[in-house]
Design a protein around this motif. Structure first.
Motif, PDB file in Angstrom:
ATOM      1  N   MET A   1       0.844  -1.193   0.000  1.00  0.00           N
ATOM      2  CA  MET A   1       0.000   0.000   0.000  1.00  0.00           C
ATOM      3  C   MET A   1       0.883   1.249   0.000  1.00  0.00           C
ATOM      4  N   THR A   2       0.536   2.254  -0.774  1.00  0.00           N
ATOM      5  CA  THR A   2       1.217   3.539  -0.756  1.00  0.00           C
ATOM      6  C   THR A   2       0.206   4.613  -0.400  1.00  0.00           C
ATOM      7  N   ILE A   3       0.500   5.380   0.645  1.00  0.00           N
ATOM      8  CA  ILE A   3      -0.374   6.459   1.072  1.00  0.00           C
ATOM      9  C   ILE A   3       0.270   7.773   0.654  1.00  0.00           C
ATOM     10  N   VAL A   4      -0.428   8.565  -0.141  1.00  0.00           N
ATOM     11  CA  VAL A   4       0.093   9.854  -0.575  1.00  0.00           C
ATOM     12  C   VAL A   4      -0.475  10.934   0.334  1.00  0.00           C
ATOM     13  N   ILE A   5       0.410  11.697   0.963  1.00  0.00           N
ATOM     14  CA  ILE A   5      -0.029  12.712   1.919  1.00  0.00           C
ATOM     15  C   ILE A   5       0.583  14.061   1.552  1.00  0.00           C
ATOM     16  N   ASN A   6      -0.255  15.078   1.425  1.00  0.00           N
ATOM     17  CA  ASN A   6       0.217  16.439   1.186  1.00  0.00           C
ATOM     18  C   ASN A   6       0.844  16.951   2.476  1.00  0.00           C
ATOM     19  N   MET A   7       2.106  17.360   2.408  1.00  0.00           N
ATOM     20  CA  MET A   7       2.821  17.765   3.618  1.00  0.00           C
ATOM     21  C   MET A   7       2.220  19.011   4.260  1.00  0.00           C
ATOM     22  N   ARG A   8       1.477  19.821   3.491  1.00  0.00           N
ATOM     23  CA  ARG A   8       0.900  21.043   4.049  1.00  0.00           C
ATOM     24  C   ARG A   8      -0.504  20.816   4.614  1.00  0.00           C
ATOM     25  N   THR A 152      15.635   9.693  -0.821  1.00  0.00           N
ATOM     26  CA  THR A 152      15.200  11.050  -0.528  1.00  0.00           C
ATOM     27  C   THR A 152      13.835  11.369  -1.152  1.00  0.00           C
ATOM     28  N   SER A 153      13.185  10.346  -1.693  1.00  0.00           N
ATOM     29  CA  SER A 153      11.815  10.483  -2.202  1.00  0.00           C
ATOM     30  C   SER A 153      11.111   9.149  -2.028  1.00  0.00           C
ATOM     31  N   ALA A 154       9.781   9.193  -2.069  1.00  0.00           N
ATOM     32  CA  ALA A 154       9.018   7.949  -1.956  1.00  0.00           C
ATOM     33  C   ALA A 154       9.306   7.028  -3.137  1.00  0.00           C
ATOM     34  N   GLY A 155       9.612   7.622  -4.295  1.00  0.00           N
ATOM     35  CA  GLY A 155       9.941   6.804  -5.468  1.00  0.00           C
ATOM     36  C   GLY A 155      11.150   5.924  -5.229  1.00  0.00           C
ATOM     37  N   HIS A 156      12.141   6.449  -4.509  1.00  0.00           N
ATOM     38  CA  HIS A 156      13.319   5.643  -4.183  1.00  0.00           C
ATOM     39  C   HIS A 156      12.935   4.464  -3.289  1.00  0.00           C
ATOM     40  N   VAL A 157      12.018   4.717  -2.345  1.00  0.00           N
ATOM     41  CA  VAL A 157      11.571   3.633  -1.448  1.00  0.00           C
ATOM     42  C   VAL A 157      10.813   2.577  -2.252  1.00  0.00           C
ATOM     43  N   VAL A 158       9.965   3.019  -3.166  1.00  0.00           N
ATOM     44  CA  VAL A 158       9.217   2.084  -4.020  1.00  0.00           C
ATOM     45  C   VAL A 158      10.195   1.222  -4.819  1.00  0.00           C
ATOM     46  N   ASP A 159      11.256   1.833  -5.341  1.00  0.00           N
ATOM     47  CA  ASP A 159      12.251   1.075  -6.110  1.00  0.00           C
ATOM     48  C   ASP A 159      12.822  -0.088  -5.306  1.00  0.00           C
ATOM     49  N   ASP A 160      13.026   0.137  -4.002  1.00  0.00           N
ATOM     50  CA  ASP A 160      13.677  -0.872  -3.163  1.00  0.00           C
ATOM     51  C   ASP A 160      12.694  -1.820  -2.472  1.00  0.00           C
ATOM     52  N   PHE A 161      11.479  -1.323  -2.151  1.00  0.00           N
ATOM     53  CA  PHE A 161      10.631  -2.104  -1.241  1.00  0.00           C
ATOM     54  C   PHE A 161       9.201  -2.345  -1.709  1.00  0.00           C
ATOM     55  N   TYR A 162       8.857  -1.967  -2.926  1.00  0.00           N
ATOM     56  CA  TYR A 162       7.472  -2.147  -3.353  1.00  0.00           C
ATOM     57  C   TYR A 162       7.057  -3.614  -3.229  1.00  0.00           C
ATOM     58  N   GLY A 163       5.942  -3.841  -2.532  1.00  0.00           N
ATOM     59  CA  GLY A 163       5.428  -5.190  -2.342  1.00  0.00           C
ATOM     60  C   GLY A 163       6.084  -5.965  -1.220  1.00  0.00           C
ATOM     61  N   ARG A 164       7.080  -5.353  -0.565  1.00  0.00           N
ATOM     62  CA  ARG A 164       7.822  -6.053   0.493  1.00  0.00           C
ATOM     63  C   ARG A 164       7.516  -5.505   1.874  1.00  0.00           C
ATOM     64  N   ILE A 165       6.899  -4.301   1.949  1.00  0.00           N
ATOM     65  CA  ILE A 165       6.515  -3.731   3.242  1.00  0.00           C
ATOM     66  C   ILE A 165       5.067  -3.280   3.156  1.00  0.00           C
ATOM     67  N   GLY A 171       5.628  11.739   1.078  1.00  0.00           N
ATOM     68  CA  GLY A 171       5.576  13.119   1.538  1.00  0.00           C
ATOM     69  C   GLY A 171       6.436  14.049   0.707  1.00  0.00           C
ATOM     70  N   GLY A 172       6.745  13.636  -0.538  1.00  0.00           N
ATOM     71  CA  GLY A 172       7.584  14.469  -1.387  1.00  0.00           C
ATOM     72  C   GLY A 172       9.061  14.268  -1.116  1.00  0.00           C
ATOM     73  N   GLU A 173       9.884  15.114  -1.707  1.00  0.00           N
ATOM     74  CA  GLU A 173      11.332  15.017  -1.513  1.00  0.00           C
ATOM     75  C   GLU A 173      11.721  15.532  -0.137  1.00  0.00           C
ATOM     76  N   THR A 174      12.742  14.927   0.442  1.00  0.00           N
ATOM     77  CA  THR A 174      13.213  15.367   1.748  1.00  0.00           C
ATOM     78  C   THR A 174      13.987  16.671   1.615  1.00  0.00           C
ATOM     79  N   GLU A 175      14.063  17.398   2.703  1.00  0.00           N
ATOM     80  CA  GLU A 175      14.636  18.745   2.685  1.00  0.00           C
ATOM     81  C   GLU A 175      16.157  18.743   2.723  1.00  0.00           C
ATOM     82  N   ILE A 176      16.754  17.906   3.570  1.00  0.00           N
ATOM     83  CA  ILE A 176      18.205  17.980   3.802  1.00  0.00           C
ATOM     84  C   ILE A 176      18.971  17.028   2.901  1.00  0.00           C
ATOM     85  N   GLY A 177      18.563  15.763   2.831  1.00  0.00           N
ATOM     86  CA  GLY A 177      19.169  14.834   1.883  1.00  0.00           C
ATOM     87  C   GLY A 177      20.265  13.944   2.411  1.00  0.00           C
TER      88      GLY A 177
END
Length: 341
Positions: A1-8, A152-165, A171-177
């Motif tokens: 499952m992927t939950i998309v949340i607007n940070m604002r 640093t983005s949800a897309g990177h997490v999807v690349d590594d873990f889609y279907g595994r968690i 929440g968009g790209e991270t600020e610091i990195g």
């Protein structure tokens, strides 16, 4: 499952779904101001073990526990020195992690078998909301396969873990990195275990001298009191070489290396802070320390997608955020560096 949340505009209904996963002992990837974390209930031993399994993480590599209120620290740490209170007052929420003596309630799996616990309060409203609504302190390393560049983005997490968690919060790209700065407060003076999103110079303005652990500079260590100290981290599939020295000499050297390796049939990538390179793939990291830190891991992942064989990276000065950037770059390179005088 992927939950998309607007940070604002935090959607509490969606956050309650993610929080329920945490309470049930499941895994949730979520943004912080540094990188995305892969979270579980820090006091649930079985849940924390799932983090290690999902990442392929060595069991002696400790996790950082994330809290949303300073009072939570008293339930995790046996002793809280005055320096922790002073630093928290100044820098929490933010990219600063304390290493403190742990209470027995914290499972050994969470601390990598150590008698200390690493704790921070993230400065991200989604992360803080997840902790508060779940009612749990959340153990969370970076949400990537162990050893690979941090996400640093949800897309990177999807690349590594889609279907595994169970859950990924976008929440968009991270600020610091780059990850948080880790300070060992069980020693006097305190010891920098990992440079990160809060520069060492800012910490020393508050508590005075801080020693730098040899592992920060690449020296081997048998015990990892913080993530990133002992094992290979942040590495893309391609081989990375860092070139350091005066900018003009560095750029001439990289241009020579590109030509040399392309003659040998290699696909060559470059990570730099400007200039022109006739490489197969090129990423401009930006000019300021903040830009470079924010773009570093994203650049490593982008160059992997270009299927380059080798990456040449311009080094930067090891001050401010530059210390964290160079720590990550050199680890990604396995300390393969070319130093030009």
């Amino acid at each position: 499952m992927t939950i998309v949340i607007n940070m604002r505009e935090l959607d509490e209904r969606k956050m309650r779904i993610a929080a329920r996963f945490i309470r049930e002992g499941k895994l949730v990837a979520f943004p912080t101001e540094t990188v995305y974390g892969l979270g579980a209930d820090a006091l649930n031993e079985a849940a924390v073990r799932r983090i290690f399994e999902a990442k392929g993480r060595p069991p002696d590599n400790p996790l950082i526990v994330h809290i949303a209120d300073f009072e939570q620290l008293y339930g995790l740490a046996e002793e809280i020195p005055e320096e922790a209170k002073i630093l928290a007052e100044k820098f929490w929420p933010g990219p600063l992690t304390f290493v403190l003596p742990k209470r027995e309630v914290v499972p050994s799996v969470t601390t990598g078998g150590l008698d200390t616990v690493a704790v921070r309060m993230p400065a991200d409203e989604i992360a803080l909301s997840l902790i508060r609504i779940s009612g749990r302190a959340i153990a969370a390393p970076s949400a990537n396969i162990s050893g690979k560049p941090s996400p640093t983005s949800a897309g990177h997490v999807v690349d590594d873990f889609y279907g595994r968690i169970e859950c990924i919060i976008d929440g968009g790209e991270t600020e610091i990195g780059v990850e948080s700065t880790v300070i060992d407060l069980t020693s006097s003076p305190p010891v920098l275990l990992r440079p990160g999103g809060l520069p060492l110079e800012e910490i020393e303005k508050v508590v005075g001298r801080v020693e730098i652990h040899p592992a920060v500079r690449g020296h081997a260590t048998d015990t990892a009191k913080a993530p990133g100290m002992k094992y290979r981290h942040y590495a893309p599939n391609a081989r990375v070489v860092v070139v350091e020295g005066r900018r003009e000499r560095v750029r001439r050297k990289i241009a020579e290396l590109i030509e040399e390796y392309r003659r040998k049939g290699f696909r060559v990538g470059v990570m730099a802070t400007g200039g022109f390179y006739d490489a197969d793939a090129y990423v401009n990291l930006g000019k300021s320390e903040e830009e470079i830190a924010k773009n570093l891991f994203k650049a490593l992942r982008e160059l992997d997608k270009e299927n380059v064989d080798i990456i040449f990276a311009e080094g930067i000065e090891e001050k401010g955020l530059g210390l964290a950037v160079m720590n990550r770059l050199k680890k990604a390179a396995g300390y393969r560096t070319i130093m030009l005088k």
